[in-house]
Design an enzyme around this catalytic site. Structure first.
Site, short mmCIF file in Angstrom:
data_model
loop_
_atom_site.label_atom_id
_atom_site.label_comp_id
_atom_site.label_asym_id
_atom_site.label_seq_id
_atom_site.Cartn_x
_atom_site.Cartn_y
_atom_site.Cartn_z
N HIS A 1 0.81 -1.22 0.00
CA HIS A 1 0.00 0.00 0.00
C HIS A 1 0.85 1.28 0.00
CE1 HIS A 1 0.37 -0.21 4.53
NE2 HIS A 1 0.44 1.10 4.37
N ASP B 1 0.13 -7.61 1.44
CA ASP B 1 0.54 -6.22 1.58
C ASP B 1 2.06 -6.08 1.61
OD1 ASP B 1 0.14 -3.49 1.72
OD2 ASP B 1 -0.01 -3.44 3.91
N ASN C 1 5.09 4.81 9.31
CA ASN C 1 5.84 3.62 9.72
C ASN C 1 5.64 2.44 8.77
OD1 ASN C 1 5.64 4.54 13.06
ND2 ASN C 1 7.52 3.62 12.27
N SER C 2 4.61 2.52 7.94
CA SER C 2 4.28 1.41 7.05
C SER C 2 5.50 1.00 6.22
CB SER C 2 3.14 1.79 6.10
OG SER C 2 1.94 1.91 6.80
N GLY D 1 -6.75 -26.17 -1.12
CA GLY D 1 -7.98 -26.48 -1.84
C GLY D 1 -9.14 -26.83 -0.94
N VAL D 2 -9.28 -26.09 0.18
CA VAL D 2 -10.43 -26.28 1.06
C VAL D 2 -10.96 -24.93 1.50
CG1 VAL D 2 -9.72 -28.52 1.98
CG2 VAL D 2 -9.00 -26.43 3.16
#
Length: 511
Positions: A127, A157, A256-257, A313-314
């Site tokens: 982001h 992210d 801070n991201s 696959g569940v």
């Protein structure tokens, strides 16, 4: 004179050998993975203390700070939202964060990043760089260099960017599996447009899911919003986000991201990504992506430019006392399998709906982040051992993960053919089966045929009123809406209705 010539020749040969050796080493290091480069760099400086490190953070801060960079991005100023009322409706439908989309995209923004290799590979958040027209990195020596995106992934992210520079300071990647609740950590970044800032706190929790990535995936694109305005159609979404955050009370704020969460030994254990706040600033709850998950994603970026993700696959539901009671099972921990993807790894391994996943590679799991993070570190073709409980007995199954391409192909192959059928053509009406009716016939789902129209299909096939229908075209049904959804397609173009009544089981198949 002869002696001088020999000395000159020896020097020339030695220099050529050194240059050749350097070039060979350079070529070799260019093909190394990020982890291999890290191992080479830190081989001569191994860690002498535990992950918890010393209580004195001075050394850790001094080692890490030069390798955490300030990222500045610029965006197009175009793009505007629609009227507030429809936008609010879309925000509510998609589970938005309460705010309305800005009238114009930001012209500039900033975040943080962590240098992983001396030749300029930097990890940050997706982001931070998503949709950026220009990305600039300010290094610790105040140089400003332009960066390019190597790869980015909205599901975790994470993003990997690259600057053209050499001999950069590097943060050593640690092992987030060794992180313990209660241990000291430091958050390093550029919050609120301040210069390098270090804050301290403890690990408050692990494997924390907060739903923020899922909500982001539910946000409409500009094209979808325009279509919504024209047609009123709300696009559907599949949530494939992976959230298994390290939670900390070290102060994390906007800016801070993409910065570093490190242990007291100065080792990178997480990439700071989010805060839980009512005000938009720190309220004591910060979240970081575990570095062990990030390692796999970043290597994929470097090698492929995108993530090659493996799938079990569940679909599943987290168990607790309430869910266990609703499903009439004794287990109150683990993941209850609610669906198995045809052609997926779980289907091939024999996993069935109603199984309970208890362990992954021998480690007990309690919630979806426990499974998602471990699978998120693997690739298509990798094997994972699942311990499942079926009928109260545990068994181990080996599942080979399938990639998105394989699952998409399987889905296409099993999509089925059109039947052209609808409830109206069936000539019947349906209502959800009561708990007592399902208990009476020993089934977990179903609808009751409440009426049959004379002269129409159900009547001509003598399908009786009162029949409890459990599946249509192999799909479990619990409501009239489920029936309507199951009717249009089947594998062979035929309609198959299965149910149970006073005289036993029924199966009707017709064109």
């Amino acid at each position: 004179m002869k002696k001088i010539a020999l000395i000159f020749l020896a020097a020339f040969v030695g220099g050529a050998a050194a240059i050749g050796g350097y070039k060979m080493l350079e070529n070799k290091t260019n093909n190394m993975t990020l982890a291999e480069k890290q191992n080479l760099l830190f081989a001569s400086n191994p860690s002498k203390i535990s992950s918890a490190g010393a209580v004195d953070f001075v050394q850790a801060a001094a080692v890490v700070s030069p390798a955490v960079v300030h990222i500045q991005t610029t965006f197009s100023s175009s793009g505007s939202s629609g009227p507030s009322s429809p936008m609010d409706m879309m925000e509510e439908f998609f589970g938005g964060r309460g705010g309305r989309r800005a009238q114009r995209a930001p012209r500039a923004a900033s975040g943080s990043g962590v240098i992983l290799t001396s030749d300029g590979y930097i990890v940050t958040n997706n982001h931070v760089v998503d949709n950026a027209e220009k990305i600039q990195v300010i290094l610790s020596d105040r140089r400003k260099v332009e960066a390019k995106v190597i790869g980015r992934d909205a599901n975790t992210d994470l993003a990997l960017i690259k600057v053209e520079a050499t001999d950069l300071p590097v943060v050593k990647m640690g092992n987030s599996d060794n992180v313990q609740v209660g241990e000291w950590v430091l958050a390093v970044g550029f919050p609120l447009n301040l210069q390098t800032t270090v804050t301290a706190g403890i690990v408050s929790a692990k494997a924390r899911a907060i739903g923020i990535l899922g909500r982001e995936q539910q946000q409409p694109t500009e094209e979808e919003y325009e279509e919504y305005q024209r047609t009123g159609k709300v696009p559907s979404r599949t949530n494939s986000a992976i959230e298994s955050y390290i939670q900390t009370d070290a102060a994390i704020n906007p800016g801070n991201s993409g910065g570093a969460l490190v242990n007291a030994n100065g080792e990178l254990i997480g990439i700071n990504a989010a805060i839980a706040s009512q005000t938009g600033t720190n309220e004591g709850y910060g979240f970081a992506i575990p570095v062990n998950l990030a390692k796999k994603i970043l290597e994929d970026f470097k090698k492929y430019g995108s993530v090659k993700r493996g799938y079990v696959g569940v679909t599943f539901q987290e168990l607790n006392a309430d869910v266990a009671e609703q499903n009439k099972i004794k287990d109150i921990s683990g993941l209850l399998v609610s669906g198995v993807v045809p052609g997926g790894g779980a289907a091939a391994a024999g996993i069935k709906e109603g199984d309970i996943i208890k362990k992954v590679d021998g480690k007990e799991i309690f919630a979806s982040p426990d499974l998602q993070e471990k699978i998120g570190r693997l690739s298509p073709g990798d094997k994972v051992q699942l311990t499942i409980s079926r009928g109260g007995k545990e068994q181990n199954v080996s599942v080979t993960l399938k990639g998105e391409e394989t699952l998409a192909k399987t889905k296409s192959e099993t999509a089925g053919r059109s039947t052209g059928m609808s409830i109206d053509k069936l000539g019947a009406s349906f209502a959800p089966a009561s708990a007592s009716a399902k208990e009476k016939y020993g089934v977990k789902n179903g609808v009751i045929v409440t009426s049959v129209v004379p002269g129409k299909l159900f009547d001509s096939l003598d399908i009786p009123k009162g029949l409890l229908v459990t599946t249509i075209n192999g799909k479990a049904v619990n409501s009239a809406k489920d029936v309507e959804s199951a009717l249009p397609t089947s594998k062979n173009g035929k309609i198959t209705v299965s149910g149970v009544g006073p005289n036993g089981n029924y199966t009707f198949s017709f064109n």
